[in-house]
Scaffold this motif. Structure first.
Motif, PDB file in Angstrom:
ATOM      1  N   PHE A 113      37.460  48.460  32.972  1.00  0.00           N
ATOM      2  CA  PHE A 113      38.817  47.880  32.948  1.00  0.00           C
ATOM      3  C   PHE A 113      39.349  47.557  34.343  1.00  0.00           C
ATOM      4  O   PHE A 113      40.299  46.795  34.500  1.00  0.00           O
ATOM      5  CB  PHE A 113      39.797  48.852  32.263  1.00  0.00           C
ATOM      6  N   ILE A 118      39.544  43.777  35.578  1.00  0.00           N
ATOM      7  CA  ILE A 118      40.562  43.004  34.838  1.00  0.00           C
ATOM      8  C   ILE A 118      41.960  43.422  35.274  1.00  0.00           C
ATOM      9  O   ILE A 118      42.852  42.586  35.528  1.00  0.00           O
ATOM     10  CB  ILE A 118      40.378  43.212  33.325  1.00  0.00           C
ATOM     11  N   GLU A 119      42.173  44.732  35.373  1.00  0.00           N
ATOM     12  CA  GLU A 119      43.493  45.232  35.771  1.00  0.00           C
ATOM     13  C   GLU A 119      43.817  44.803  37.200  1.00  0.00           C
ATOM     14  O   GLU A 119      44.965  44.464  37.512  1.00  0.00           O
ATOM     15  CB  GLU A 119      43.523  46.754  35.652  1.00  0.00           C
ATOM     16  N   ALA A 127      42.715  42.070  38.716  1.00  0.00           N
ATOM     17  CA  ALA A 127      43.009  40.634  38.675  1.00  0.00           C
ATOM     18  C   ALA A 127      44.419  40.381  38.168  1.00  0.00           C
ATOM     19  O   ALA A 127      45.181  39.558  38.709  1.00  0.00           O
ATOM     20  CB  ALA A 127      41.977  39.925  37.798  1.00  0.00           C
ATOM     21  N   LEU A 128      44.805  41.099  37.077  1.00  0.00           N
ATOM     22  CA  LEU A 128      46.170  40.937  36.539  1.00  0.00           C
ATOM     23  C   LEU A 128      47.207  41.392  37.549  1.00  0.00           C
ATOM     24  O   LEU A 128      48.286  40.794  37.670  1.00  0.00           O
ATOM     25  CB  LEU A 128      46.303  41.732  35.237  1.00  0.00           C
ATOM     26  N   GLN A 174      49.260  36.264  29.966  1.00  0.00           N
ATOM     27  CA  GLN A 174      48.708  37.498  30.537  1.00  0.00           C
ATOM     28  C   GLN A 174      48.875  38.663  29.576  1.00  0.00           C
ATOM     29  O   GLN A 174      47.918  39.400  29.292  1.00  0.00           O
ATOM     30  CB  GLN A 174      49.394  37.801  31.863  1.00  0.00           C
ATOM     31  N   LEU A 216      46.159  40.722  27.454  1.00  0.00           N
ATOM     32  CA  LEU A 216      46.052  42.157  27.675  1.00  0.00           C
ATOM     33  C   LEU A 216      46.124  42.926  26.372  1.00  0.00           C
ATOM     34  O   LEU A 216      45.319  43.826  26.107  1.00  0.00           O
ATOM     35  CB  LEU A 216      47.163  42.616  28.621  1.00  0.00           C
ATOM     36  N   TYR A 242      43.109  42.382  24.328  1.00  0.00           N
ATOM     37  CA  TYR A 242      41.988  43.093  24.945  1.00  0.00           C
ATOM     38  C   TYR A 242      42.002  44.567  24.559  1.00  0.00           C
ATOM     39  O   TYR A 242      40.965  45.187  24.329  1.00  0.00           O
ATOM     40  CB  TYR A 242      42.075  42.924  26.463  1.00  0.00           C
ATOM     41  N   THR A 294      38.798  45.966  22.546  1.00  0.00           N
ATOM     42  CA  THR A 294      37.896  46.827  23.311  1.00  0.00           C
ATOM     43  C   THR A 294      38.296  48.289  23.308  1.00  0.00           C
ATOM     44  O   THR A 294      37.526  49.157  23.734  1.00  0.00           O
ATOM     45  CB  THR A 294      37.835  46.354  24.773  1.00  0.00           C
TER      46      THR A 294
END
Length: 465
Positions: free
Chosen positions: A54, A57-58, A60-61, A89, A93, A96, A100
């Motif tokens: 994670f 991704i976190e 990048a956000l 976004q 999220l 996701y 996942t």
């Protein structure tokens, strides 16, 4: 100085008609900060639990949030773009987390904040589309074969059902807030319009008052000018009246001396007609007598000329001497009467004053007392003059026993043109006397009347200037 309200609106200003946009700005900033905090917390937690999947991704956000936070403060017209980017976004999220994550992690609870985000990030019609999209993607999660899903159909259905309920509740709550805000804005507009109308009325009234004040000032100036001209006329009439009285006094003063001169000349002429001789001694005595009489007449002219001289200078004089000088003007009026005029003196009193003006005032009051005696014909008529010093003031007392003043005449005694003498009075003597004492001396004249007596009290400063 740090301003919390300006911080959450990205430093932009909004008027009353832009309250909805202002609220959306605030929620976007709050969303960026909260999501940033959540992402930092997630990155640290995943690093500690050794779940590196994670973290990219976190991260990048988090970078996207950082860029949007500062971009909102520089590019105001890109707000809708940033709001859509934030919506994308969060949508990504939350999906996701479903696709996942595991139910035991409870990360899917973040999805229930989605209605709030939609209502403030998107317009109402767009929010419906985004909500329908995420519900469809959640329900479709167990049905697709591309990603292994840990949530059952019952669980995603339950989550979708709760998400719809929360969305409806928040929507109607938002509607109530908007209605309340609309009412408040309407009341504010009414209050603003009322204030504008009130300000206009106040301005109009102020303008009217200013015009009225200007008109009143003009009228006051006109009235003051009229009163000034009236005072000038009264003063001129008073001087004419006093001059007439003085001419009458001169006539009285000269009548006997002229008769004496005439008698001396007639006596010499009569002896000449009878043929009698006239001795040099007799002629010299007659001429000397005539000369003395002429000198007396000349002195009388000098006295009256001094009285009428327009001298406004102050002079030092002993007050009883001034009273004797005044009395000399009136002696011719009482020579053939029984009126006894006395000046009571207890000591010298020196004053610095306007001599001629004070003589005029005393003479006016003295003549009124003589006129009253000539009219009433009382027994043992008397007029008494005396002076008294009280601190820095001098009181001149003029008292007579000519019967006193009628009570109904007392209030009008100093009014112009008021007279008890009928056609023989101008009604200006006491009025002008009061004006002279008040305006030139800064004093006043009081009057009392009782038991057949009248008492005038002239109060003036001992030293003027």
């Amino acid at each position: 100085m740090f301003k919390l309200d300006g911080f959450f609106t990205s430093g932009w200003d909004f008027d009353n008609s832009q309250q909805d946009l202002k609220n959306r700005y605030q929620m976007v900033n709050i969303g960026i900060l909260l999501s940033g905090g959540g992402l930092i917390y997630g990155i640290i937690g995943n690093y500690i639990r050794d779940i590196p999947g994670f973290i990219p991704i976190e991260t990048a956000l988090l970078c996207i949030n950082f860029i949007m936070f500062f971009a909102l403060r520089k590019y105001r017209h890109f707000f809708e773009f940033f709001a859509t980017a934030m919506t994308v976004q969060y949508t990504f999220l939350f999906l996701y987390l479903i696709y996942t994550g595991e139910p035991n992690d409870l990360k899917h609870l973040w999805i229930f904040t989605y209605p709030v985000i939609l209502l403030y990030f998107q317009k109402a019609i767009h929010a419906v589309y985004w909500l329908a999209f995420i519900l469809l993607m959640i329900i479709a999660a167990p049905l697709q074969n591309f990603v292994e899903i840990k949530y059952s159909m019952y669980q995603v259905t339950y989550i979708s059902f709760v998400l719809v309920i929360i969305s409806i509740i928040i929507y109607f709550y938002q509607r109530k807030i908007d209605e309340a805000r609309s009412i408040i804005l309407e009341q504010q507009n009414m209050l603003r319009n009322f204030n504008l109308e009130l300000e206009k009325q106040v301005k109009d009234k102020t303008t009217e008052l200013v015009k009225l004040n200007e008109s009143l000032e003009l009228k006051v100036e006109q009235k003051v000018e009229e009163l000034r001209k009236k005072d000038q006329i009264l003063e001129a009439q008073s001087k004419q009246a006093v001059m007439g009285e003085m001419i009458s006094m001169i006539a009285h003063q000269w009548r006997q001396p002229l008769s004496t001169i005439t008698l001396q000349i007639a006596n010499l002429q009569f002896k000449q007609l009878l043929g009698k001789e006239r001795s040099c001694e007799e002629i010299d005595a007659a001429l000397s007598n005539i000369s003395d009489t002429i000198v007396y007449l000349s002195d009388t002219i000098d006295d009256f000329k001094t009285y009428f001289h327009p001298d406004k200078e102050m002079h030092n004089i002993e007050i009883h001497e001034l009273l004797h000088r005044t009395l000399n003007f009136a002696l011719s009026r009482v020579r053939d009467t029984k009126i006894k005029i006395s000046i009571n003196k207890n000591g010298d009193i020196h004053v610095k004053t306007y001599v001629n003006e004070l003589i005029q005032v005393v003479l006016n009051i003295l003549n009124n007392a003589i006129d009253a005696h000539n009219e009433k014909r009382c027994k043992e008529p008397m007029i008494s003059l005396s002076v008294k010093v009280v601190e820095d003031s001098v009181f001149i007392y003029i008292e007579d026993n000519a019967g006193g003043i009628e009570s109904e005449n007392m209030p009008r005694l100093f009014e112009p043109y008021f007279s008890t003498k009928g056609k023989n009075g101008t009604g200006l003597g006491l009025y002008m006397s009061q004006m002279i004492i008040q305006k030139q001396f800064g004093g006043e004249i009081d009057v009392e009347s009782s038991n057949g007596k009248s008492l005038f009290v002239i109060k003036i400063p001992k030293n003027i200037g």
